[in-house]
Design a protein around this motif. Structure first.
Motif, PDB file in Angstrom:
ATOM      1  N   VAL A   1       0.850  -1.195   0.000  1.00 55.46           N
ATOM      2  CA  VAL A   1       0.000   0.000   0.000  1.00 55.46           C
ATOM      3  C   VAL A   1       0.883   1.240   0.000  1.00 55.46           C
ATOM      4  CG1 VAL A   1      -1.586   1.377   1.397  1.00 55.46           C
ATOM      5  CG2 VAL A   1      -2.031  -1.049   1.055  1.00 55.46           C
ATOM      6  N   ALA A   2       1.918   1.258   0.852  1.00 56.99           N
ATOM      7  CA  ALA A   2       2.791   2.434   0.952  1.00 56.99           C
ATOM      8  C   ALA A   2       3.469   2.712  -0.380  1.00 56.99           C
ATOM      9  CB  ALA A   2       3.827   2.207   2.047  1.00 56.99           C
ATOM     10  N   LEU A   3       4.012   1.679  -0.995  1.00 56.60           N
ATOM     11  CA  LEU A   3       4.728   1.875  -2.260  1.00 56.60           C
ATOM     12  C   LEU A   3       3.802   2.360  -3.366  1.00 56.60           C
ATOM     13  CD1 LEU A   3       7.055  -1.276  -2.324  1.00 56.60           C
ATOM     14  CD2 LEU A   3       7.718   1.121  -1.946  1.00 56.60           C
ATOM     15  N   ILE A   4       2.701   1.647  -3.525  1.00 64.99           N
ATOM     16  CA  ILE A   4       1.803   1.980  -4.632  1.00 64.99           C
ATOM     17  C   ILE A   4       1.135   3.327  -4.383  1.00 64.99           C
ATOM     18  CG2 ILE A   4      -0.202   1.192  -5.957  1.00 64.99           C
ATOM     19  CD1 ILE A   4       0.571  -1.669  -5.160  1.00 64.99           C
ATOM     20  N   ALA A   5       0.735   3.573  -3.127  1.00 69.49           N
ATOM     21  CA  ALA A   5       0.052   4.828  -2.824  1.00 69.49           C
ATOM     22  C   ALA A   5       0.989   6.011  -3.056  1.00 69.49           C
ATOM     23  CB  ALA A   5      -0.444   4.819  -1.386  1.00 69.49           C
ATOM     24  N   THR A   6       2.256   5.864  -2.676  1.00 68.14           N
ATOM     25  CA  THR A   6       3.208   6.957  -2.885  1.00 68.14           C
ATOM     26  C   THR A   6       3.353   7.229  -4.384  1.00 68.14           C
ATOM     27  OG1 THR A   6       4.378   6.141  -0.959  1.00 68.14           O
ATOM     28  CG2 THR A   6       5.514   7.772  -2.308  1.00 68.14           C
ATOM     29  N   ALA A   7       3.519   6.161  -5.135  1.00 68.33           N
ATOM     30  CA  ALA A   7       3.677   6.336  -6.573  1.00 68.33           C
ATOM     31  C   ALA A   7       2.454   7.016  -7.175  1.00 68.33           C
ATOM     32  CB  ALA A   7       3.900   4.972  -7.227  1.00 68.33           C
ATOM     33  N   LEU A   8       1.272   6.506  -6.820  1.00 69.69           N
ATOM     34  CA  LEU A   8       0.035   7.072  -7.371  1.00 69.69           C
ATOM     35  C   LEU A   8      -0.162   8.514  -6.917  1.00 69.69           C
ATOM     36  CD1 LEU A   8      -2.612   4.202  -7.062  1.00 69.69           C
ATOM     37  CD2 LEU A   8      -1.692   5.223  -9.148  1.00 69.69           C
ATOM     38  N   GLY A   9       0.085   8.747  -5.624  1.00 70.47           N
ATOM     39  CA  GLY A   9      -0.145  10.075  -5.048  1.00 70.47           C
ATOM     40  C   GLY A   9       0.750  11.120  -5.704  1.00 70.47           C
ATOM     41  N   VAL A  35      -4.873  11.345 -14.612  1.00 67.38           N
ATOM     42  CA  VAL A  35      -4.335  10.523 -13.531  1.00 67.38           C
ATOM     43  C   VAL A  35      -4.936  10.955 -12.199  1.00 67.38           C
ATOM     44  CG1 VAL A  35      -2.239   9.717 -12.423  1.00 67.38           C
ATOM     45  CG2 VAL A  35      -2.189  10.417 -14.808  1.00 67.38           C
ATOM     46  N   ASP A  36      -4.959  12.247 -12.002  1.00 66.24           N
ATOM     47  CA  ASP A  36      -5.466  12.808 -10.762  1.00 66.24           C
ATOM     48  C   ASP A  36      -6.936  12.427 -10.552  1.00 66.24           C
ATOM     49  OD1 ASP A  36      -5.468  14.183  -8.472  1.00 66.24           O
ATOM     50  OD2 ASP A  36      -5.715  16.162  -9.392  1.00 66.24           O
ATOM     51  N   GLN A  37      -7.733  12.596 -11.619  1.00 62.22           N
ATOM     52  CA  GLN A  37      -9.163  12.265 -11.498  1.00 62.22           C
ATOM     53  C   GLN A  37      -9.349  10.794 -11.137  1.00 62.22           C
ATOM     54  OE1 GLN A  37     -10.527  13.488 -15.334  1.00 62.22           O
ATOM     55  NE2 GLN A  37     -10.337  15.674 -14.816  1.00 62.22           N
ATOM     56  N   THR A  38      -8.552   9.939 -11.768  1.00 61.03           N
ATOM     57  CA  THR A  38      -8.677   8.510 -11.496  1.00 61.03           C
ATOM     58  C   THR A  38      -8.396   8.228 -10.016  1.00 61.03           C
ATOM     59  OG1 THR A  38      -7.768   8.215 -13.693  1.00 61.03           O
ATOM     60  CG2 THR A  38      -7.997   6.235 -12.343  1.00 61.03           C
ATOM     61  N   VAL A  39      -7.328   8.824  -9.494  1.00 60.54           N
ATOM     62  CA  VAL A  39      -6.995   8.610  -8.086  1.00 60.54           C
ATOM     63  C   VAL A  39      -8.121   9.130  -7.189  1.00 60.54           C
ATOM     64  CG1 VAL A  39      -5.422   9.276  -6.234  1.00 60.54           C
ATOM     65  CG2 VAL A  39      -4.514   8.610  -8.453  1.00 60.54           C
ATOM     66  N   GLN A  40      -8.660  10.292  -7.534  1.00 63.54           N
ATOM     67  CA  GLN A  40      -9.732  10.881  -6.718  1.00 63.54           C
ATOM     68  C   GLN A  40     -10.971   9.973  -6.689  1.00 63.54           C
ATOM     69  OE1 GLN A  40      -9.297  13.784  -5.111  1.00 63.54           O
ATOM     70  NE2 GLN A  40      -8.786  15.463  -6.524  1.00 63.54           N
ATOM     71  N   SER A  80      -4.855   6.293   0.814  1.00 61.10           N
ATOM     72  CA  SER A  80      -3.498   6.751   1.134  1.00 61.10           C
ATOM     73  C   SER A  80      -2.961   7.615   0.005  1.00 61.10           C
ATOM     74  CB  SER A  80      -2.549   5.580   1.309  1.00 61.10           C
ATOM     75  OG  SER A  80      -3.033   4.700   2.244  1.00 61.10           O
ATOM     76  N   ALA A  81      -3.196   7.165  -1.218  1.00 61.09           N
ATOM     77  CA  ALA A  81      -2.723   7.917  -2.373  1.00 61.09           C
ATOM     78  C   ALA A  81      -3.318   9.320  -2.350  1.00 61.09           C
ATOM     79  CB  ALA A  81      -3.107   7.196  -3.659  1.00 61.09           C
ATOM     80  N   GLN A  82      -4.566   9.393  -1.970  1.00 59.53           N
ATOM     81  CA  GLN A  82      -5.276  10.664  -1.882  1.00 59.53           C
ATOM     82  C   GLN A  82      -4.584  11.600  -0.881  1.00 59.53           C
ATOM     83  OE1 GLN A  82      -7.596  12.004  -3.418  1.00 59.53           O
ATOM     84  NE2 GLN A  82      -9.240  12.860  -2.147  1.00 59.53           N
ATOM     85  N   GLN A  83      -4.220  11.050   0.288  1.00 62.81           N
ATOM     86  CA  GLN A  83      -3.552  11.850   1.323  1.00 62.81           C
ATOM     87  C   GLN A  83      -2.197  12.351   0.814  1.00 62.81           C
ATOM     88  OE1 GLN A  83      -4.617  12.719   4.362  1.00 62.81           O
ATOM     89  NE2 GLN A  83      -6.589  11.710   4.001  1.00 62.81           N
TER      90      GLN A  83
END
Lengths: 513, 313
Positions: free
Chosen positions: B109-117, B127-132, B195-198
C-alpha cells in the motif's frame, strides 16, 4: 518518477506471475495408484469447526462425532440406515429385565500404542466416559458399572433399562481409547484408538486442519477407504462454498441459499437427508410466566395460524418438508397422519382463540438470536393475524440455551435433532428433559414414557402415542424438517447419508468409481 | 530522542492496563453461560457449579481480574477454557501469518500509494481524477466484498489461486505466496487509494510552497525536487494515514482470514469471543494493544527523524 512506477510495476507483475505459476501446480500429490486394494489417495473434508479435545469422553454428535471415528472404533457399528452391526463387539444380549447387557468382544484387535483391546479396556473406557462428564454424558445416565467376565466378555449393569443403550455404544459412549492413554491423561491432544487411521499431530494445526494416515494392518480394511484423510476447518460458510466449488475439499455442509450454486457447479447434494426440525417449543405450558400458554387451545391456534409451506419456501428455499410433528420418519415414533395435523387455517385459529377467551389476543415474548431472527419475524407477522403480539427480546447467543434451562423464556425457537424416539423424548418431552425446563407433564404421558423405556415390543407403539399426545396437545410449533445440504464432489468421492446424524459417518465416504 | 521514546512507551503501558481492565470487565458482564457452553446443553446444575468453581467463575470481578493480571505480568496468559491449550502457544502459532499478511499489505500500500499520489499531484489531469474517484470507490467497498469478488473470479472460476489457504506446518514459500495473494490484493485495492489521496494532497501543498520555487529557480530538475524535498516534507501525512490503516487492518484481517480460512488470529478472535473463552480473548486483546503501541511508537520515531520539530513538542 517514471523509474519508480516502472519498479513498482515490475514487482507487482513478478508477484502475480510467481503466484500464478505456483497455483497452477496441483495441490494434492499424484497417487501411487493401485498398490492398495481400492483405497483412494486422499479424502478432504470441510468441517464447520474443530474438536475441543480428542478425548472420546468429550465426543458429541454429528460433526463433533465423526472425526473421532477416524482414530477410534466403536463397540457397535451403526450402518447408514441406523441398523446396529458388530464392530469391536461381536455380539450383545440383554437379560430379561434389560438391566444387564452382556457384550462379546473381538480378540484380534489392539490399540495403536500396542495395548491389547479386551474386556478390561472396555471397562476402563466406560468408566472414563462416565467420569469425563462430557457433552454426551447423558448417554451413560443409566450406567452403573461394568465388569470383565473374562478376556473377551463384558457385563454392563444399568440402574434402569435404557432402550437407547445399544445405540449409545455405536456413538460417543462406544468409542474405545487405549487404557494406557486414559491412565496417562494424554488423549486430549494425542488420540490413541484401534481405528482405521492414525492422527498426524505434527502436520495438524488446531482450528485449521487435521491430518490422518491409514493404519497398516487395520483389522477391518473394508472400513478403511483412503490412504489419507484431511479435515479442513472452515467456519465461514462462504469459505466452504468456495473450497468445495474450487475442488479444495471433497465434501462439506452448506446452507440452503448456497445449494443451487453448488449444484450448478456439478456437485451433488445427498438426497432425502433430514436430521433436524425447526420451529418453536412452548416451554411454559403450565402458564407460570404467560398464562395464555397454559391453554392448549391457544397453542393449537398458533399451530393453525402458521403457513408452513410459505415459511419453508421463504426461509429455506423449499429445501425441507413441512410437518406438524417433532419426531422424524426413522425415529420409530413417526405417525403418518400427524404429518399434516395442523394445516394453515386462520379462521379455525381465531375460533380457538375466542373459545380460550383470548379474542383480543395476547402478548408472546420470544428471545431472539441472529440464527432465528428471520424465522421469528416471519412468525410474528403471521401470528399478528390472529391478534397475538410477538415481542422480540434480543439475547446473547452464548446464553440462549442456558436461559432456556433457567426458565427465563416462555417459548423459544430452535433446530432440534430428530433422533431415536427415546433420545428425543429425553431431550424435549420427559419431565426431566433439557428442553422441558418447567417439567410439564401428564399422568397418561408419563405412563407412555415408562412403556417406551422398557424397550421390547410395545416400545414403538408407545413412542407413537407419545408423539400423538404432544402433537394433539400442541406442545410445540414444528414448522418443517430441514434438508441437510451435505455436498460432495462426485468426481472424487461417493458419500451416503447417515440417518439421524448431521454428518455421514466416516465409513460412508468412499473413492468415486 | 530517548526521553521522547520512553515517554511514549510509558503512556503505552498505561493504555495496556486500562484496556485490559475494561475488556475484562466487559467480558465479565457479557458472558454468563460459559460453564454451560463448555459442558453442553445437557449438563446438570451440579456439573455447572463444579465447573464454575474450577474456572473461578464464582469469584467477584476484582479478584478474577487481579488473578489474571498477576499471572499475565509473569508472562503466563493461562490456558483456553475450551481446549486447554496454553494461550501464549496458541497465539504464537497464529500470529506470524497474520503479521505477514498485514505487513506485506501495508508495504505494498505504501509503495503503490506513494507512486500514485505523487503521480496524481505532479501530472494532475486524467491521472489525478482517477486517483480521486478511486479513493471514493475504494473506501466505499468493504474489504470482504472485494475479497469475495476476487475469490469468485480468480479462485473459483479461473482456478489461479486456492480459494482457501493451503498454508500448513512445513509448507514452502509457494503455499504462503498463493494463499496470501488474494487477501493481500483485496487489502491493497481497498486501502491504496485513500493513502494515495492523502499523499497527493500533501504533495500538492508542498509544491505550492516558496522553497520549491526557490529550488526550481536554482535549476534543480523537477524529479529531484519531488523525490528529495517535496516527498520528505509530505511524508508525515502519508505515515499518519498508513499507521491508522495498519491499526484498522487488525480488525480488517479478522474477516478476511475467515473468508480465506487462514489460520491467523482472526478466526481465533471470533470463536473465542462467541463462546466466552476469556483467557484467549484477553490474550488476543493484549497482543492487539501491543501491536498498536509498537506501530504508534515506530511512526512517532519516524516522524521525529523526518521532522525535528516533532521531537520538541
Amino acid at each position: 518518477m517514471k523509474s519508480i512506477m516502472k519498479t513498482v510495476g515490475i514487482v507487482a507483475a513478478g508477484a502475480l506471475l510467481l503466484s500464478g505459476c505456483a497455483a497452477g501446480t496441483p495441490q494434492t500429490e499424484e497417487t501411487a495408484g493401485g498398490d492398495t486394494a481400492a483405497r483412494g489417495p486422499l479424502l478432504t473434508i470441510g468441517q464447520l469447526g474443530d474438536l475441543a479435545s480428542w478425548d472420546p469422553s468429550q465426543a458429541h454428535v454429528g460433526h463433533a462425532l465423526v472425526p473421532y471415528q477416524l482414530v477410534y472404533d466403536t463397540l457397535i457399528l451403526r450402518e447408514p440406515d441406523g441398523e446396529l452391526s458388530p464392530m469391536l463387539a461381536t455380539e450383545w444380549n440383554y437379560n430379561d429385565d434389560r438391566t444387564v447387557l452382556t457384550v462379546d468382544l473381538r480378540t484380534d484387535v489392539s490399540f495403536s500404542d500396542g495395548e491389547p483391546f479386551d474386556a478390561e479396556a472396555v471397562v476402563a473406557n466406560l468408566e472414563h466416559f462416565k467420569a469425563g462428564n462430557g457433552r454426551q454424558a447423558v448417554q451413560l445416565t443409566q450406567f452403573e458399572s461394568a465388569t470383565a467376565v473374562d478376556e473377551d466378555t463384558v457385563e454392563i449393569n444399568l440402574a434402569q433399562p435404557d432402550p437407547a443403550m445399544e445405540y449409545y455404544l455405536s456413538q460417543a459412549a462406544g468409542l474405545m481409547a487405549s487404557p494406557a492413554a486414559i491412565e496417562a491423561g494424554t488423549l486430549e491432544t494425542d488420540p490413541i484408538g484401534t481405528g482405521p487411521y492414525l492422527y498426524d499431530k505434527a502436520n495438524s494445526v488446531r482450528d485449521s486442519q487435521s491430518l490422518f494416515a491409514a493404519k497398516e494392518d487395520y483389522w477391518n480394511p473394508e472400513l478403511q477407504k483412503f490412504d489419507e484423510v484431511e479435515l479442513r476447518i472452515l467456519v465461514d460458510v462462504s469459505a466452504r462454498v468456495n473450497a468445495i466449488i474450487s475442488g479444495q475439499v471433497d465434501w462439506t455442509t452448506l446452507e440452503a441459499k448456497s445449494a443451487d450454486q453448488a449444484e450448478d457447479a456439478g456437485l451433488e447434494i445427498i438426497p432425502d437427508y433430514q436430521v433436524d426440525w425447526t420451529g418453536m417449543t412452548f416451554l411454559d405450558r403450565d402458564g407460570v410466566i404467560n398464562p395464555a400458554l397454559a391453554d392448549e387451545r391457544v397453542r393449537q391456534a398458533i399451530n393453525y395460524a402458521v403457513d408452513r409451506d410459505t415459511l419453508l419456501e421463504e426461509l429455506q428455499l423449499g429445501r425441507g418438508t413441512a410437518t406438524s410433528q417433532v419426531f422424524g420418519p426413522d425415529s420409530g415414533a413417526f405417525v403418518d397422519d400427524l404429518e399434516e395435523y395442523y394445516t394453515y387455517d386462520p379462521e379455525k385459529a381465531k375460533e380457538l382463540m375466542d373459545e380460550a377467551g383470548y379474542e383480543d389476543g395476547f402478548e408472546l415474548k420470544l428471545p431472539v438470536i441472529p440464527a432465528f431472527a428471520t424465522q421469528i419475524t416471519a412468525l410474528a407477522q403471521q401470528l399478528g393475524e390472529i391478534g397475538i403480539t410477538v415481542t422480540q427480546e434480543t439475547v446473547p447467543p452464548a446464553n440462549y440455551v442456558q436461559d432456556v434451562v433457567q426458565k427465563k423464556f416462555e417459548a423459544f425457537n430452535f433446530n432440534l435433532f430428530q433422533g431415536e424416539a427415546w433420545v428425543a423424548i429425553n431431550q424435549i418431552i420427559s419431565p426431566t428433559a433439557t428442553f422441558n425446563p418447567f417439567g410439564t407433564t401428564a399422568p397418561e404421558l408419563e405412563e407412555l414414557i415408562s412403556v417406551v423405556q422398557q424397550g421390547g415390543e410395545d416400545s414403538e407403539a408407545a413412542a407413537q402415542d407419545v408423539n400423538r399426545y404432544v402433537t394433539e396437545n400442541a406442545w410445540f410449533l414444528p414448522l418443517y424438517r430441514i434438508d441437510q445440504i451435505s455436498v460432495f464432489n462426485p468426481e472424487k468421492v461417493t458419500v451416503v447419508a447417515q440417518t439421524q446424524s448431521a454428518m455421514p459417518s466416516i465409513y460412508n465416504f468412499s473413492p468415486a468409481e | 530522542m530517548l526521553t521522547f521514546t520512553l515517554r511514549r512507551l510509558a503512556s503505552g503501558l498505561g493504555l495496556l492496563v486500562v484496556i485490559s481492565m475494561l475488556t475484562y470487565t466487559l467480558l465479565f458482564f457479557s458472558s454468563t453461560a460459559i460453564a454451560r457452553n463448555i459442558l453442553g446443553e445437557q449438563a446438570t446444575p451440579e456439573q455447572i457449579a463444579l465447573k464454575e468453581a474450577e474456572l473461578g467463575l464464582d469469584q467477584p470481578l476484582p479478584v478474577r481480574y487481579l488473578g489474571w493480571a498477576t499471572a499475565a505480568l509473569r508472562g503466563d496468559l493461562g490456558e483456553s477454557w475450551f481446549n486447554g491449550e496454553p494461550v501464549t502457544q496458541t497465539i504464537l502459532n497464529r500470529l506470524p501469518v497474520t503479521l505477514v499478511l498485514m505487513i506485506v499489505s501495508i508495504v505494498l500500500v505504501a509503495l503503490i500509494a506513494t507512486a500514485l499520489g505523487v503521480l496524481a499531484a505532479v501530472r494532475r489531469g486524467r491521472v489525478d481524477q482517477t486517483v480521486q474517484v478511486g479513493a471514493v470507490v475504494g473506501d466505499a467497498i468493504p474489504g470482504f466484498v472485494l475479497a469475495l469478488v476476487l475469490v469468485t473470479i480468480f479462485a473459483v472460476n479461473l482456478g489461479w489461486f486456492p480459494a482457501v489457504s493451503t498454508i500448513r506446518p512445513g509448507a514452502g514459500p509457494e503455499a504462503w505466496i498463493v494463499s496470501l495473494s488474494l487477501p493481500v490484493i483485496a487489502i491493497v485495492l481497498n486501502y491504496v487509494t485513500s493513502s494515495a489521496q492523502q499523499i497527493r494532497s500533501a504533495v500538492i501543498k508542498e509544491l505550492d510552497k516558496d522553497y520549491v520555487r526557490t529550488l526550481r529557480s536554482r535549476g534543480l530538475g523537477e524529479r529531484e525536487i519531488v523525490l528529495k524535498n517535496v516527498l520528505r516534507s509530505a511524508a508525515p501525512a502519508g505515515l499518519t494515514v498508513l499507521s491508522l490503516q495498519f491499526i484498522g487492518l487488525l480488525g480488517g484481517v479478522i474477516i478476511l482470514e475467515q473468508i480465506f480460512a487462514i489460520a491467523g488470529i482472526g478466526p481465533l478472535f471470533i470463536t473465542a469471543t462467541t463462546v466466552g473463552d476469556i483467557p484467549v480473548v484477553m490474550g488476543l486483546t493484549i497482543v492487539a494493544v501491543v501491536v498498536v503501541i509498537i506501530v504508534n511508537l515506530l511512526v512517532d520515531v519516524a516522524q521525529g527523524a523526518l521532522n525535528p520539530k516533532v521531537r520538541l513538542s
